[in-house]
Motif scaffolding. Structure first.
Motif, PDB file in Angstrom:
ATOM      1  N   MET A  73       0.826  -1.203   0.000  1.00 21.89           N
ATOM      2  CA  MET A  73       0.000   0.000   0.000  1.00 21.89           C
ATOM      3  C   MET A  73       0.860   1.252   0.000  1.00 21.89           C
ATOM      4  O   MET A  73       0.614   2.203  -0.750  1.00 21.89           O
ATOM      5  N   GLY A  74       1.896   1.265   0.819  1.00 21.08           N
ATOM      6  CA  GLY A  74       2.775   2.431   0.876  1.00 21.08           C
ATOM      7  C   GLY A  74       3.444   2.707  -0.460  1.00 21.08           C
ATOM      8  O   GLY A  74       3.561   3.863  -0.885  1.00 21.08           O
ATOM      9  N   GLN A  75       3.881   1.640  -1.131  1.00 21.25           N
ATOM     10  CA  GLN A  75       4.512   1.802  -2.445  1.00 21.25           C
ATOM     11  C   GLN A  75       3.517   2.333  -3.471  1.00 21.25           C
ATOM     12  O   GLN A  75       3.840   3.208  -4.288  1.00 21.25           O
ATOM     13  N   GLN A  76       2.295   1.832  -3.404  1.00 24.79           N
ATOM     14  CA  GLN A  76       1.286   2.265  -4.370  1.00 24.79           C
ATOM     15  C   GLN A  76       0.839   3.698  -4.102  1.00 24.79           C
ATOM     16  O   GLN A  76       0.567   4.449  -5.050  1.00 24.79           O
ATOM     17  N   VAL A  77       0.760   4.088  -2.847  1.00 25.79           N
ATOM     18  CA  VAL A  77       0.442   5.481  -2.520  1.00 25.79           C
ATOM     19  C   VAL A  77       1.515   6.409  -3.084  1.00 25.79           C
ATOM     20  O   VAL A  77       1.215   7.457  -3.673  1.00 25.79           O
ATOM     21  N   ALA A  78       2.771   6.020  -2.917  1.00 19.82           N
ATOM     22  CA  ALA A  78       3.867   6.843  -3.456  1.00 19.82           C
ATOM     23  C   ALA A  78       3.770   6.957  -4.977  1.00 19.82           C
ATOM     24  O   ALA A  78       3.982   8.038  -5.545  1.00 19.82           O
TER      25      ALA A  78
END
Length: 359
Positions: free
Chosen positions: A270-275
Motif C-alpha cells: 500500500m505504501g509503495q502504491q500510494v507513493a
C-alpha cells in the motif's frame, strides 16, 4: 489517583447514553448464531447448509459479526484497540449506523460543511433526520463560528482530507472542534488518510469521548469492490452501535481479503502504491496547470481542477469525453466550474498528459 483512560471511558458512556435514541438504551440486540457462539463439532444452530459448494472453507457457514482476526489486524495497523473498532461494509455503513444509533427521526439533526462528501446528508435524510448543510470558508477551512453554526446537531461530520476538494484541516484545528463540541459526536472521515497520515486524529480517541473516526480499505488499500471499512470510537459508542448493526456485516471472503491486505506485506505494498499515485498525481497536476486550470493542493488520490469559465469547462469536458475519459463534475454551485480527477497508473496518466497538452 484517578486513571485518565477510565475517566474518559466513564465520560464517554454518559455522553453516548445521553445522545443515543432513548429506545436503544433498553434494546436487546439481535443475537445471531455467531454472536451467541458455542463450542462443538456439529453446528446445527443457524439453519445453514452442510454442503460447501464454493471451494472456500466455511463459506456455507455464517461469518462472525465482527471477525476477531480482522479487528486485530486493523488494530495493529491503526494503533487503536480492538474494542474501539467496528468493521462493516465500507465507511458508508458506519455513517448510516451513527445516524440510526444517535438521531431521532423527525427531531434530531446532523451538521456537515460543504462542499463535501454527499452521503452524510443523504444518510440523514433517508432517516428523516435534519441536515445543517454549512459552508467551508473560501480556503476550505471551518468558519470561525463553527460551534454556533452546528448548535443542536448530534453528529458533526468533518471530512479530512475533504472529498472532493482534497484540502485538509490541521490536526490542531480538528482538536479545537472536538473540544468545542462536548455535547455532540465529532465524526472525522479519514477515508483518504493514508495519503497524508500526519493529519489523522485516531490517536486522540483515548483523550476525547466525543470523537469518532471513519476509515476504509477502498482507497489506498485498493479494495473498493470488497466493501470493507471501519468505525473507530470509544467502547461506549461501539457498544451502542453494535445494538443496531446487521447480524453479519462482513462477508467471509471480504474478511479474508482484508486480513491479507492488512498484513505487513500488504501494508508495505500500500505504501509503495500510494507513493506511485502521488507521482502520477504530480504529473497530472502539472499538466492541468499548464492547461490553465487552478488546481487545489492534493492530499488524497485525486485533484480538483477549477476552470476559468463554463465555456472552458464545457471544452475540457468534451475533450475528455471524446477520448473516453470519465472524470467527475458536480452540481454544487461552488464547484460548477470544477472537475475532479482521480489519480491512476502511468499509462492512464500518459493519456491525460497528452490530451491536456493538445490544445
Amino acid at each position: 489517583m484517578t486513571d485518565p483512560v477510565t475517566d474518559i471511558n466513564i465520560e464517554a458512556k454518559r455522553l453516548a447514553e445521553r445522545l443515543a435514541r432513548p429506545e436503544l438504551l433498553t434494546l436487546s440486540p439481535y443475537q445471531s448464531a455467531r454472536r451467541l457462539g458455542g463450542r462443538g463439532d456439529i453446528w446445527i444452530n443457524a439453519n445453514e447448509s452442510p454442503f460447501n459448494n464454493a471451494g472456500l472453507d466455511r463459506l456455507n457457514r455464517y461469518p462472525e459479526c465482527q471477525p476477531p482476526e480482522l479487528l486485530q489486524a486493523y488494530s495493529r495497523y491503526s494503533g487503536v484497540k480492538p474494542g474501539q473498532i467496528v468493521a462493516g461494509r465500507g465507511a458508508d455503513e458506519a455513517i448510516e449506523l451513527l445516524v440510526r444509533t444517535f438521531c431521532v427521526p423527525g427531531a434530531d439533526s446532523i451538521a456537515c460543511f460543504g462542499p463535501t462528501y454527499g452521503m452524510y446528508a443523504i444518510s440523514a435524510k433517508t432517516f428523516n433526520v435534519a441536515v445543517k448543510a454549512l459552508a467551508l470558508t473560501d480556503a476550505y477551512d471551518l468558519p470561525e463560528d463553527f460551534a454556533t453554526q452546528v448548535s443542536g446537531a448530534k453528529l458533526v461530520f468533518v471530512c479530512n482530507p475533504n472529498n472532493p476538494t482534497g484540502t485538509v484541516i490541521d490536526k490542531a484545528r480538528i482538536e479545537d472542534i472536538i473540544r468545542a463540541l462536548p455535547s455532540a459526536l465529532v465524526v472525522v472521515d479519514e477515508a483518504y488518510i493514508e495519503f497524508c497520515p500526519e493529519y489523522s486524529v485516531a490517536d486522540l480517541l483515548d483523550s476525547y469521548p466525543n470523537l469518532v473516526v471513519l476509515r476504509t480499505l477502498s482507497k489506498a488499500f485498493a479494495l473498493a469492490g470488497a466493501r470493507c471499512g471501519f468505525m473507530l470510537a470509544n467502547e461506549a459508542i461501539v457498544e451502542l452501535v453494535m445494538r443496531v448493526i446487521a447480524p453479519y456485516p462482513v462477508p467471509l471472503p471480504v474478511a479474508e481479503l482484508a486480513i491479507a491486505t492488512l498484513s505487513q506485506a500488504g501494508i508495505a505494498r500500500m505504501g509503495q502504491q500510494v507513493a506511485e499515485l502521488k507521482r502520477q498525481g504530480a504529473r497530472l497536476t502539472a499538466a492541468l496547470e499548464a492547461y490553465g486550470a487552478k488546481v487545489l493542493p492534493a492530499n488524497g488520490n485525486y485533484v480538483l481542477a477549477q476552470f476559468a469559465s463554463l465555456a472552458e469547462l464545457t471544452a475540457i469536458g468534451a475533450k475528455l469525453q471524446g477520448a473516453g475519459v470519465v472524470a467527475r463534475s458536480y452540481q454544487d454551485p461552488r464547484l460548477a466550474q470544477a472537475i475532479r480527477f482521480s489519480f491512476s497508473d502511468a499509462d492512464d496518466t500518459d493519456v491525460l498528459v497528452t490530451l491536456l497538452g493538445d490544445r
